[in-house]
Scaffold this motif. Sequence first.
Motif, PDB file in Angstrom:
ATOM      1  N   GLN A  84      54.446  44.368  52.177  1.00 33.42           N
ATOM      2  CA  GLN A  84      54.193  45.807  52.170  1.00 33.42           C
ATOM      3  C   GLN A  84      53.032  46.131  51.238  1.00 33.42           C
ATOM      4  O   GLN A  84      52.939  45.611  50.127  1.00 33.42           O
ATOM      5  N   VAL A  85      52.136  46.999  51.725  1.00 34.63           N
ATOM      6  CA  VAL A  85      50.990  47.471  50.946  1.00 34.63           C
ATOM      7  C   VAL A  85      51.168  48.962  50.726  1.00 34.63           C
ATOM      8  O   VAL A  85      51.372  49.721  51.679  1.00 34.63           O
ATOM      9  N   PHE A  86      51.071  49.395  49.462  1.00 32.87           N
ATOM     10  CA  PHE A  86      51.360  50.778  49.117  1.00 32.87           C
ATOM     11  C   PHE A  86      50.086  51.618  49.027  1.00 32.87           C
ATOM     12  O   PHE A  86      48.966  51.104  49.075  1.00 32.87           O
ATOM     13  N   GLN A  87      50.301  52.937  48.854  1.00 32.95           N
ATOM     14  CA  GLN A  87      49.179  53.879  48.818  1.00 32.95           C
ATOM     15  C   GLN A  87      48.247  53.594  47.643  1.00 32.95           C
ATOM     16  O   GLN A  87      47.027  53.685  47.787  1.00 32.95           O
ATOM     17  N   PHE A  88      48.809  53.261  46.499  1.00 29.84           N
ATOM     18  CA  PHE A  88      47.990  52.977  45.326  1.00 29.84           C
ATOM     19  C   PHE A  88      48.076  51.489  45.007  1.00 29.84           C
ATOM     20  O   PHE A  88      49.123  50.862  45.169  1.00 29.84           O
ATOM     21  N   PRO A  89      46.958  50.909  44.552  1.00 34.32           N
ATOM     22  CA  PRO A  89      46.896  49.448  44.415  1.00 34.32           C
ATOM     23  C   PRO A  89      47.877  48.892  43.400  1.00 34.32           C
ATOM     24  O   PRO A  89      48.080  49.470  42.331  1.00 34.32           O
ATOM     25  N   VAL A  90      48.495  47.770  43.765  1.00 32.04           N
ATOM     26  CA  VAL A  90      49.386  47.040  42.869  1.00 32.04           C
ATOM     27  C   VAL A  90      48.815  45.622  42.752  1.00 32.04           C
ATOM     28  O   VAL A  90      48.944  44.817  43.676  1.00 32.04           O
ATOM     29  N   VAL A  91      48.150  45.357  41.628  1.00 31.24           N
ATOM     30  CA  VAL A  91      47.546  44.042  41.421  1.00 31.24           C
ATOM     31  C   VAL A  91      47.888  43.558  40.018  1.00 31.24           C
ATOM     32  O   VAL A  91      48.296  44.330  39.144  1.00 31.24           O
ATOM     33  N   TYR A  92      47.696  42.270  39.795  1.00 30.50           N
ATOM     34  CA  TYR A  92      47.905  41.666  38.479  1.00 30.50           C
ATOM     35  C   TYR A  92      46.563  41.625  37.756  1.00 30.50           C
ATOM     36  O   TYR A  92      45.682  40.814  38.089  1.00 30.50           O
ATOM     37  N   ASP A  93      46.382  42.525  36.767  1.00 24.88           N
ATOM     38  CA  ASP A  93      45.090  42.659  36.097  1.00 24.88           C
ATOM     39  C   ASP A  93      44.680  41.405  35.342  1.00 24.88           C
ATOM     40  O   ASP A  93      43.483  41.147  35.145  1.00 24.88           O
ATOM     41  N   THR A  94      45.637  40.629  34.873  1.00 23.18           N
ATOM     42  CA  THR A  94      45.302  39.431  34.093  1.00 23.18           C
ATOM     43  C   THR A  94      44.843  38.273  34.972  1.00 23.18           C
ATOM     44  O   THR A  94      44.335  37.265  34.462  1.00 23.18           O
ATOM     45  N   MET A  95      45.014  38.413  36.282  1.00 17.98           N
ATOM     46  CA  MET A  95      44.630  37.353  37.213  1.00 17.98           C
ATOM     47  C   MET A  95      43.259  37.652  37.825  1.00 17.98           C
ATOM     48  O   MET A  95      42.807  38.803  37.866  1.00 17.98           O
ATOM     49  N   THR A  96      42.623  36.618  38.341  1.00 16.53           N
ATOM     50  CA  THR A  96      41.400  36.813  39.120  1.00 16.53           C
ATOM     51  C   THR A  96      41.769  37.297  40.519  1.00 16.53           C
ATOM     52  O   THR A  96      42.940  37.292  40.918  1.00 16.53           O
ATOM     53  N   VAL A  97      40.739  37.697  41.260  1.00 12.57           N
ATOM     54  CA  VAL A  97      40.961  38.097  42.651  1.00 12.57           C
ATOM     55  C   VAL A  97      41.578  36.939  43.435  1.00 12.57           C
ATOM     56  O   VAL A  97      42.535  37.108  44.188  1.00 12.57           O
ATOM     57  N   ARG A  98      41.046  35.747  43.226  1.00 15.16           N
ATOM     58  CA  ARG A  98      41.546  34.567  43.929  1.00 15.16           C
ATOM     59  C   ARG A  98      43.026  34.336  43.618  1.00 15.16           C
ATOM     60  O   ARG A  98      43.838  34.069  44.503  1.00 15.16           O
ATOM     61  N   GLU A  99      43.385  34.439  42.332  1.00 13.12           N
ATOM     62  CA  GLU A  99      44.770  34.203  41.927  1.00 13.12           C
ATOM     63  C   GLU A  99      45.711  35.268  42.472  1.00 13.12           C
ATOM     64  O   GLU A  99      46.850  34.964  42.837  1.00 13.12           O
ATOM     65  N   ASN A 100      45.236  36.512  42.532  1.00 17.42           N
ATOM     66  CA  ASN A 100      46.048  37.572  43.132  1.00 17.42           C
ATOM     67  C   ASN A 100      46.341  37.273  44.598  1.00 17.42           C
ATOM     68  O   ASN A 100      47.474  37.412  45.063  1.00 17.42           O
ATOM     69  N   LEU A 101      45.306  36.867  45.326  1.00 13.35           N
ATOM     70  CA  LEU A 101      45.486  36.592  46.754  1.00 13.35           C
ATOM     71  C   LEU A 101      46.365  35.366  46.982  1.00 13.35           C
ATOM     72  O   LEU A 101      47.137  35.303  47.948  1.00 13.35           O
ATOM     73  N   ALA A 102      46.256  34.398  46.091  1.00 12.70           N
ATOM     74  CA  ALA A 102      47.010  33.149  46.265  1.00 12.70           C
ATOM     75  C   ALA A 102      48.455  33.269  45.818  1.00 12.70           C
ATOM     76  O   ALA A 102      49.291  32.423  46.190  1.00 12.70           O
ATOM     77  N   PHE A 103      48.784  34.299  45.037  1.00 16.19           N
ATOM     78  CA  PHE A 103      50.101  34.388  44.405  1.00 16.19           C
ATOM     79  C   PHE A 103      51.267  34.252  45.392  1.00 16.19           C
ATOM     80  O   PHE A 103      52.168  33.430  45.166  1.00 16.19           O
ATOM     81  N   PRO A 104      51.306  35.029  46.501  1.00 13.61           N
ATOM     82  CA  PRO A 104      52.457  34.883  47.407  1.00 13.61           C
ATOM     83  C   PRO A 104      52.506  33.525  48.094  1.00 13.61           C
ATOM     84  O   PRO A 104      53.590  33.071  48.492  1.00 13.61           O
ATOM     85  N   LEU A 105      51.360  32.869  48.239  1.00 10.27           N
ATOM     86  CA  LEU A 105      51.344  31.544  48.883  1.00 10.27           C
ATOM     87  C   LEU A 105      51.854  30.470  47.923  1.00 10.27           C
ATOM     88  O   LEU A 105      52.594  29.564  48.320  1.00 10.27           O
ATOM     89  N   LYS A 106      51.458  30.589  46.651  1.00 12.24           N
ATOM     90  CA  LYS A 106      51.944  29.621  45.657  1.00 12.24           C
ATOM     91  C   LYS A 106      53.458  29.736  45.482  1.00 12.24           C
ATOM     92  O   LYS A 106      54.147  28.732  45.300  1.00 12.24           O
ATOM     93  N   ASN A 107      53.970  30.971  45.555  1.00 12.35           N
ATOM     94  CA  ASN A 107      55.412  31.166  45.425  1.00 12.35           C
ATOM     95  C   ASN A 107      56.184  30.459  46.528  1.00 12.35           C
ATOM     96  O   ASN A 107      57.373  30.138  46.357  1.00 12.35           O
TER      97      ASN A 107
END
Length: 361
Positions: free
Chosen positions: A85-108
């Motif tokens: 699910q993608v919400f109206q306002f962005p939910v990202v991990y600020d301490t991570m890079t863009v790459r790490e944010n995108l990879a997070f659900p795959l690594k899990n």
Amino acid sequence: MAEITLDKLAHTYLSEPRSADDFALQEMNHVWRDGEAYALLGPSGCGKSTLLNIISGLLVPSHGRVLFDGRDVTALSTAERNIAQVFQFPVVYDTMTVRENLAFPLKNRGLPAAEIAERVGRVGRMIGMEGGLDRRAAGLTADAKQKISLGRGMVRDDVNALLFDEPLTVIDPHMKWELRTQLKQLHRDFGHTMIYVTHDQTEALTFADRVVVMNDGVVVQIGTPEELFERPRHTFVGYFIGSPGMNLFEARIEGARAVVAGTRFDLGRSYTTGPGRTQIGVRPEYIRLGDHGLPARVTRVEDVGRHRIVRLEMDGQELAAVVPEGRPVPDGGTHVQFVEGGVNVYEDDWRVTPDEEREAA
């Protein structure tokens, strides 16, 4: 992917509802096909987000069931339903890079590093951030963060459904078109069941295979963009879809004829109506101005580029007509005609099926 069934689904936020007005969602029974792209469209407060959150598992309905491929998932969490699910306002991990944010659900999910790299690279290109994958998210703009949220929702290909809750609110207009195009391409490539919440009819009609129009907690019509435009099931759909919306005229229906403002004209098809309030609905695109028909007066002309919107007054009622660029517009008095096949008949706001269609069914 999953076929989603809403079985006698309704919801109220009150512990002791006393009437239908106390329900945020009125009872509904619908089957949403596996692998199709749907848009939930309606004004603010109509129940779109409530319905989306029930489908995702963020909210448990007060009545009825949600089924995925026939399995009752009403009491299951979002993770157990395998939903992104993608919400109206962005939910990202600020301490991570863009790459790490995108990879997070795959690594899990323990995917191999090579597969993670391939998917992250593909989604990074899709959202236009392939050159900034190693930047930290903390310093990015709101629209860039929302693109990360979109990418994280799209990076998995094993989800039952992808849900988007007005995800392009903070995105600039040009990027909105690009991302909608990319979402449609993703749908064509992978066949995910997608549900996209919006109050913007352009977003809904350009994204979805089928649009779910809601008003006051009721699903008024589910149809293709063409069906919503040509055959609105309810006067609300006719008004809400289109710019300008459908013109509505009080009318007396006499089989294959209608009487509007004292003038009788042929409808082209026969209708059987009851004792309720009857109206005809005509899109501005299906109104022609000429020397005969219903008398009207031009009050204003709005030039919007490829066509003009002509505002008229007829028997005390305002109406709109769309006139292609280059076609003359009369000054002052004129007459209104309706294009054959462009008229819908309504009784108590619901569309009346022409006799021949009802008999064929």
